[in-house]
Scaffold this motif. Structure first.
Motif, PDB file in Angstrom:
ATOM      1  N   GLU A  29       0.431  -0.973  -0.257  1.00 55.52           N
ATOM      2  CA  GLU A  29      -0.301  -0.063   0.185  1.00 55.52           C
ATOM      3  C   GLU A  29       0.940   0.895  -0.273  1.00 55.52           C
ATOM      4  O   GLU A  29       1.664   1.807   0.880  1.00 55.52           O
ATOM      5  CB  GLU A  29      -1.121   0.241   1.748  1.00 55.52           C
ATOM      6  CG  GLU A  29      -2.021   1.189   0.828  1.00 55.52           C
ATOM      7  CD  GLU A  29      -3.227   0.841   2.114  1.00 55.52           C
ATOM      8  OE1 GLU A  29      -4.306   1.023   1.958  1.00 55.52           O
ATOM      9  OE2 GLU A  29      -2.284   1.157   3.188  1.00 55.52           O
ATOM     10  N   ASN A  79      -7.717   3.114  -2.061  1.00 54.86           N
ATOM     11  CA  ASN A  79      -8.109   2.483  -0.889  1.00 54.86           C
ATOM     12  C   ASN A  79      -9.204   3.604   0.192  1.00 54.86           C
ATOM     13  O   ASN A  79      -7.925   4.935  -0.417  1.00 54.86           O
ATOM     14  CB  ASN A  79      -7.033   2.060  -0.197  1.00 54.86           C
ATOM     15  CG  ASN A  79      -6.687   0.998  -1.043  1.00 54.86           C
ATOM     16  OD1 ASN A  79      -7.163  -0.109  -1.666  1.00 54.86           O
ATOM     17  ND2 ASN A  79      -4.854   0.291  -0.465  1.00 54.86           N
ATOM     18  N   GLU A 105     -11.277   0.138  -3.454  1.00 55.57           N
ATOM     19  CA  GLU A 105     -11.505  -0.440  -2.077  1.00 55.57           C
ATOM     20  C   GLU A 105     -12.690  -0.234  -1.540  1.00 55.57           C
ATOM     21  O   GLU A 105     -13.239   0.901  -0.773  1.00 55.57           O
ATOM     22  CB  GLU A 105     -10.546   0.098  -1.104  1.00 55.57           C
ATOM     23  CG  GLU A 105     -10.900  -1.451   0.530  1.00 55.57           C
ATOM     24  CD  GLU A 105      -9.511  -0.664   1.389  1.00 55.57           C
ATOM     25  OE1 GLU A 105      -8.476  -1.775   2.100  1.00 55.57           O
ATOM     26  OE2 GLU A 105      -9.206   0.611   1.835  1.00 55.57           O
ATOM     27  N   ASN A 108     -13.242  -2.380   3.715  1.00 53.24           N
ATOM     28  CA  ASN A 108     -12.394  -1.934   4.693  1.00 53.24           C
ATOM     29  C   ASN A 108     -13.094  -2.836   5.809  1.00 53.24           C
ATOM     30  O   ASN A 108     -13.427  -2.105   6.360  1.00 53.24           O
ATOM     31  CB  ASN A 108     -11.825  -0.990   4.581  1.00 53.24           C
ATOM     32  CG  ASN A 108     -10.656  -0.630   5.584  1.00 53.24           C
ATOM     33  OD1 ASN A 108     -10.213  -1.466   6.772  1.00 53.24           O
ATOM     34  ND2 ASN A 108      -9.423  -0.557   4.934  1.00 53.24           N
TER      35      ASN A 108
END
Length: 253
Positions: A29, A79, A105, A108
């Motif tokens: 990430e 994300n 994303e 999560n």
């Protein structure tokens, strides 16, 4: 078949002991600088060590980073779009997300249910690939959100399925209780590894207050950008979400 990966921040060192396993692929990430000056977290999946090093060099220049990812057909995602974890956000950032990011994303396991709901709807609106990830910093959260591709038998079929739109994000969302538990577990592990940190144990009483403030800030941040993008209140958003059909759980990878 199940596959797994780690997405440590700006590092693949945690993947060293697993990279030779047939059901593992290396990911990370990246903490990236947007053209607006804000930060964003970008998931990059199935990369080599050489590619990772090149990506690190480019994370301060989003255009260069996006060109590298696209030229080498590396799968990537933006994300936790509706989270304040990376600081402030501006409208210009969402224009970049819409134009250049193939995947969002959308599930999560440490982000609020509302934040995941907003991300999933935005991904659908903009015809993006939805993926899931646990974002685990403590063992009990590992694997509690994931991405499913029905029928995929190996890594190549998994990514092909994602690109062809047959994958989906699944799993848990986060909560005040879950975040507080994980912070306590991280603190306990820190004290186990470095005994002198036990002197800080009295500060543990402040953890619930800190995580509650974080929870409150996350709610405000998500509501603000949901209103900016969708033009609806949180209650309207939730009503729409609850009324929508949700697919049953399938074989996941």
């Amino acid at each position: 078949m199940n596959l797994f990966t780690f997405t440590d921040h700006d590092s693949i060192e945690g993947s060293e002991k697993f990279r030779n396993l047939p059901d593992f692929f290396v990911s990370a990430e990246l903490t990236c600088r947007m053209p607006s000056g804000t930060e964003a977290h970008i998931g990059v999946y199935d990369v080599t060590e050489q590619q990772h090093n090149q990506l690190l060099r480019r994370r301060g220049d989003l255009i260069s980073l996006l060109m590298y990812l696209t030229e080498r057909r590396i799968f990537f995602s933006i994300n936790h779009v509706f989270s304040s974890v990376t600081g402030k956000r501006v409208a210009e950032d969402f224009a970049w997300f819409q134009e250049y990011f193939p995947a969002f994303e959308a599930q999560n396991s440490l982000m609020l249910e509302s934040a995941n709901r907003y991300a999933a709807r935005l991904a659908k609106r903009w015809n993006k690939i939805s993926i899931g990830g646990s974002d685990a910093h403590a063992l009990p959260s590992a694997g509690t959100a994931y991405t499913e591709v029905p029928g995929a038998r190996d890594k190549e079929e998994f990514f092909a399925g994602l690109r062809n739109g047959i994958g989906r994000a699944a799993g848990e969302s986060g909560s005040f209780r879950k975040l507080t538990r994980d912070v306590f577990l991280i603190a306990a592990e820190m004290m186990r590894e470095k005994s002198w940190t036990a002197l800080l144990a009295p500060l543990g009483a402040l953890i619930p207050a800190i995580t509650y403030l974080n929870y409150y800030q996350e709610k405000r941040f998500g509501r603000h950008w949901a209103r900016e993008i969708f033009g609806e209140s949180e209650s309207q958003q939730k009503s729409r979400w609850m009324a929508a059909p949700h697919p049953a759980t399938e074989e996941f990878i």
